[in-house]
Structures are given as C-alpha cells and as structure tokens.
Design a protein around this motif. Structure first.
Motif, PDB file in Angstrom:
ATOM      1  N   GLY A  74      88.749  81.128 -27.884  1.00 45.61           N
ATOM      2  CA  GLY A  74      89.606  81.872 -26.956  1.00 45.61           C
ATOM      3  C   GLY A  74      91.062  81.441 -27.067  1.00 45.61           C
ATOM      4  N   LEU A  78      94.229  83.636 -28.451  1.00 48.22           N
ATOM      5  CA  LEU A  78      95.443  83.783 -27.641  1.00 48.22           C
ATOM      6  C   LEU A  78      96.677  83.343 -28.427  1.00 48.22           C
ATOM      7  N   ASP A  93     102.817  92.239 -16.586  1.00 50.61           N
ATOM      8  CA  ASP A  93     101.624  92.380 -15.755  1.00 50.61           C
ATOM      9  C   ASP A  93     100.410  92.781 -16.595  1.00 50.61           C
ATOM     10  N   ARG A  95     100.014  92.229 -19.708  1.00 59.72           N
ATOM     11  CA  ARG A  95      99.680  91.063 -20.542  1.00 59.72           C
ATOM     12  C   ARG A  95      98.799  90.082 -19.761  1.00 59.72           C
ATOM     13  N   ALA A  96      99.165  89.817 -18.506  1.00 62.58           N
ATOM     14  CA  ALA A  96      98.372  88.897 -17.687  1.00 62.58           C
ATOM     15  C   ALA A  96      96.956  89.446 -17.480  1.00 62.58           C
ATOM     16  N   ARG A  97      96.845  90.752 -17.277  1.00 58.69           N
ATOM     17  CA  ARG A  97      95.508  91.337 -17.086  1.00 58.69           C
ATOM     18  C   ARG A  97      94.674  91.238 -18.366  1.00 58.69           C
ATOM     19  N   ILE A  99      94.878  88.936 -20.621  1.00 55.44           N
ATOM     20  CA  ILE A  99      94.423  87.537 -20.709  1.00 55.44           C
ATOM     21  C   ILE A  99      93.293  87.309 -19.701  1.00 55.44           C
ATOM     22  N   GLY A 100      93.372  87.986 -18.559  1.00 58.43           N
ATOM     23  CA  GLY A 100      92.267  87.914 -17.595  1.00 58.43           C
ATOM     24  C   GLY A 100      90.943  88.369 -18.201  1.00 58.43           C
ATOM     25  N   TRP A 101      90.989  89.439 -18.976  1.00 54.24           N
ATOM     26  CA  TRP A 101      89.751  89.910 -19.619  1.00 54.24           C
ATOM     27  C   TRP A 101      89.278  88.929 -20.696  1.00 54.24           C
ATOM     28  N   MET A 102      90.196  88.206 -21.317  1.00 54.40           N
ATOM     29  CA  MET A 102      89.771  87.173 -22.275  1.00 54.40           C
ATOM     30  C   MET A 102      88.941  86.104 -21.548  1.00 54.40           C
ATOM     31  N   PHE A 103      89.467  85.624 -20.426  1.00 53.90           N
ATOM     32  CA  PHE A 103      88.710  84.613 -19.674  1.00 53.90           C
ATOM     33  C   PHE A 103      87.408  85.203 -19.143  1.00 53.90           C
ATOM     34  N   CYS A 104      87.449  86.465 -18.728  1.00 59.33           N
ATOM     35  CA  CYS A 104      86.235  87.106 -18.215  1.00 59.33           C
ATOM     36  C   CYS A 104      85.152  87.145 -19.286  1.00 59.33           C
ATOM     37  N   LEU A 106      84.691  85.167 -21.756  1.00 58.82           N
ATOM     38  CA  LEU A 106      84.182  83.844 -22.124  1.00 58.82           C
ATOM     39  C   LEU A 106      83.589  83.073 -20.950  1.00 58.82           C
ATOM     40  N   ASN A 107      84.042  83.350 -19.723  1.00 55.45           N
ATOM     41  CA  ASN A 107      83.599  82.531 -18.592  1.00 55.45           C
ATOM     42  C   ASN A 107      82.661  83.282 -17.639  1.00 55.45           C
ATOM     43  N   THR A 108      82.686  84.626 -17.655  1.00 56.37           N
ATOM     44  CA  THR A 108      81.809  85.393 -16.762  1.00 56.37           C
ATOM     45  C   THR A 108      80.687  86.085 -17.523  1.00 56.37           C
TER      46      THR A 108
ATOM     47  N   LEU B  70      94.972  90.166 -10.375  1.00 59.57           N
ATOM     48  CA  LEU B  70      94.264  89.403 -11.405  1.00 59.57           C
ATOM     49  C   LEU B  70      92.979  88.835 -10.835  1.00 59.57           C
ATOM     50  N   GLU B  72      89.554  85.997 -12.389  1.00 63.96           N
ATOM     51  CA  GLU B  72      89.236  84.896 -13.299  1.00 63.96           C
ATOM     52  C   GLU B  72      90.165  83.709 -13.000  1.00 63.96           C
ATOM     53  N   ALA B  75      92.504  82.584 -15.768  1.00 65.58           N
ATOM     54  CA  ALA B  75      93.659  83.455 -16.011  1.00 65.58           C
ATOM     55  C   ALA B  75      94.698  83.301 -14.904  1.00 65.58           C
ATOM     56  N   PHE B 103      90.565  76.562 -21.972  1.00 64.24           N
ATOM     57  CA  PHE B 103      89.386  77.286 -22.468  1.00 64.24           C
ATOM     58  C   PHE B 103      88.205  76.340 -22.652  1.00 64.24           C
ATOM     59  N   ASN B 107      84.730  77.223 -21.117  1.00 65.24           N
ATOM     60  CA  ASN B 107      83.800  77.841 -22.054  1.00 65.24           C
ATOM     61  C   ASN B 107      82.887  76.830 -22.751  1.00 65.24           C
TER      62      ASN B 107
END
Lengths: 221, 221
Positions: A74, A78, A93, A95-97, A99-104, A106-108, B70, B72, B75, B103, B107
């Motif tokens: 991840g 990034l 904004d 861009r931040a969202r 990155i939110g989906w990146m964490f989602c 990998l983490n959710t 946002l 996560e 994030a 990460f 992760n």
C-alpha cells in the motif's frame, strides 16, 4: 538516473496467476508509465538478514529508489502515485478520498478475505474446518455487501480510476473462485473493468513471464 | 472556519478504555494541535442511511471538514498529518517510510491481532476455541517478533515519533492483556512511551469522558 527496483517471488506460490503482492506495484508502475526493475528472491533469501533489512517480515514486495527503501504494498503504491500523475486526483479532497479507499481495501476488505485464505492453507485438515467455513464467509459477506451497495452502478469507487480502485481490485480478485462475489454482480463487473485496463495486462504479463521462464527451465539471475 | 468533526461511539463497547478507532484520530489531532468536534453515534444510528453515506460499513470514526468526508482511521490520520506539522517528517524519503509504517500497522500487524479478538467475541463457545487459540497466537508472534527485532533499542520505528508510531502503538495496545507481548520487552516499553505522550493523554481523557458522562446518567446530544 537508475530505475526503482522491486522484489518479487522467484517461485511464485500461485504459479503466475497474479495474486502475489508485487502485482499491485507492477500495475501501479504501468498506470503511471514508470519503468522499473525486478529482483527475484527465493523463499530462503527472503528470510536472510539482507532482505530482512529491507522487509522486516521477510515478505515481498520491497521498493528501492536511490537512498529510499520501502515495504508494504500500500505504501509503495502510494509512493508511486505521488511521484507521477495517473493514480490520484489533483483535487485535494478527491485525493484524500482515493487514499481512503486504499486504506479501505487493505484494512477493511482484505483482512476477512485473507483470514479465509489462510484457514484454507493451514486448517484444512482440522476437525473444525468445514463448520467454520460459513463463519468466515459471513465475515466477508458483511464487508463486500456494503462495498457493493456503495459502488452501485458506478464504474469506479469515486470518480475516475484511482490507486484505491487498483488496490480494491487486487484484493477482490482473491475471491474469484470462492463463489462469494456472485451474490453482488456489480463486483465481478468492477473487477473485470480493472483487469481489462492495458496497464493491468502489461503488469500481469510481466509477472506471469517469471513463472513461465522458471517452469521452462530458464533460471533467473 | 468550522472545526473538523469526527464520529465516535455514544456507548463505547470498551467502556472508555480507548480501543475504539476514534482514539487514533483524537490522538493525531492532539499531536498536531488541531481542535476538533465530536458527534456521538449509537449502534442503531451507525446502520442508518445518513451514517452509511459517510461510512459505507456502518462503523466509526468518520471525518468531515468543509465539503470533505472521509472514513478509515488510517486515511484520516494521514489527512491530519498532511495538514499540520508534527506527525510526518519533512524529508521526502523519511516521510514515505513513516507512511510505510502506517500501512504496516494496519495491514501487517493489526489483522492477526483482530482475528484473535474476533474469535474471542464470536467463537468462544465453539468446540474448537481452545484448540485454535495457540494457532491464532502463533500468527501474532510471527509478526510481533519481527517487529520487535526491527525496533531493537530505538525509541520509535524510524527516527522521531511519527503517524506510523501512533498507529502501531494503538494496534499493539490491543494485546495489552494477552500475555503475548511479554516475550518482547521492547514492545511494552514502546507502547508505554506512546501512552506517556501528553497528546495521547489528552485524547484518552477526551474519549474516556464520554464513557463517564454516559455512565453517570448525563446524556450526550
């Protein structure tokens, strides 16, 4: 200037089907048009001090660029997305969202999927394996049902294709043969859109070529 | 300009012990000196469309700031760290490595810890629970042993305290009563250094106050 170098399995446990985590990084490089080099490592090499200095958990991929050494797919994706255009929106904004989906991803989404996968590898002979299977599948359903609701009939999770979609597609691909995603028809279609991207295809072919070369008896360096 | 608003549990399942994921975000705000507001949500509210629009999985925390929403916790912490100094180094390479540890916490380290925790909540009455326990603990040991090796006798994972340490400490804290970390004395000491930070203490007190107010009969808005 020399190219960034990543590590990948010399002998991929999935026989080149693209589930190893170097695939995410290769795909990101291809999306932004960044050439890269690959150093193949064996399972033995991965546990040696030189590799542990790059990746404390003895895994792949790693990323080296000048004086910088990184691990965690991840974080590497990034980094690549921040260096060249193509994987993150310019709007702060958005861009931040992304990155939110990146964490989602990998983490959710990934943890319950991996939990089921690891059980399949390590607990298949245990008395409880069959009885636990629906418990593990329920945990996945609880997450991917919500993801499917959010995606709806959009092509990507938030506007244009982003690094968030890239990671999410690679995570969801792990369910390809599970029968779980068939309940949510927009998710297989989402995966298919990702896999149809020319950058994905180039990345897939590059990692698959490692397997083909190994199985035809040519040895890597 | 209005303050960023996060959501947190109206009735924290851990009785204010700071394990809910709003703790990470509160701590990050405190480290960078950013005031914030909190909106408390019930378990029922979290599953309603208005909250699902903010957090598709019906969880906390969320983060709202102007037009940006946002979710996560990773994030959100990264967003906070990018807005104000204090949680990411200025040097680009060091910054990338700190994000790598973020990460890693979420992760690589958190998944096996959560797997054990979820089993404790949901499979305690199953016939296999006791027999599986060492399997789950081994998965955690495999990760935290390597983490302990990497940390060595350093105070923090890579130079000064960063958002990577912040997330790692909150993740490792989940093992506090497990007996697992005692094998690696540098890890409880690392957690203790994190918890001793004034910013952590302010964040802890703020979330604990929600529990105290609820249990003394005062109701939130």
């Amino acid at each position: 200037m020399s190219l960034p170098v990543i590590t990948a399995f010399r002998n991929s446990p999935d026989r080149g089907r693209g589930f190893a985590r170097d695939m995410r990084v290769r795909w990101a490089f291809e999306e932004v048009g960044q050439p890269y080099d690959v150093r193949l490592v064996s399972f033995e090499t991965m546990k040696e001090p030189a590799h542990l200095a790059l990746q404390p958990f003895g895994q792949i991929p790693t990323y080296e660029e000048g004086d910088l050494a990184l691990f965690e797919s991840g974080a590497i994706v990034l980094r690549i997305a921040e260096q060249r255009a193509g994987l993150l929106p310019n709007d702060p904004d958005a861009r931040a969202r992304a990155i939110g989906w990146m964490f989602c991803a990998l983490n959710t989404i990934e943890p319950p999927i991996l939990e089921r996968e690891v059980a399949g590898f390590t607990e298949r002979d245990r008395t409880w394996f069959e009885e636990r299977r629906p418990i593990l599948e329920d945990r996945i359903h609880n997450r991917v049902r919500r993801l499917s609701d959010r995606l709806g009939d959009a092509d990507w999770l938030d506007g244009a294709f982003s690094a968030g979609d890239l990671l999410m597609v690679t995570v969801l691909r792990r369910l390809e043969r599970s029968g779980i995603l068939e309940t949510y028809p927009n998710l297989p279609a989402y995966i298919a859109r990702g896999l149809a991207r020319p950058a994905y295809q180039r990345a897939y072919d590059a990692q698959h070529a490692v397997f083909v070369a190994r199985s035809s008896g040519e040895t890597g360096s």
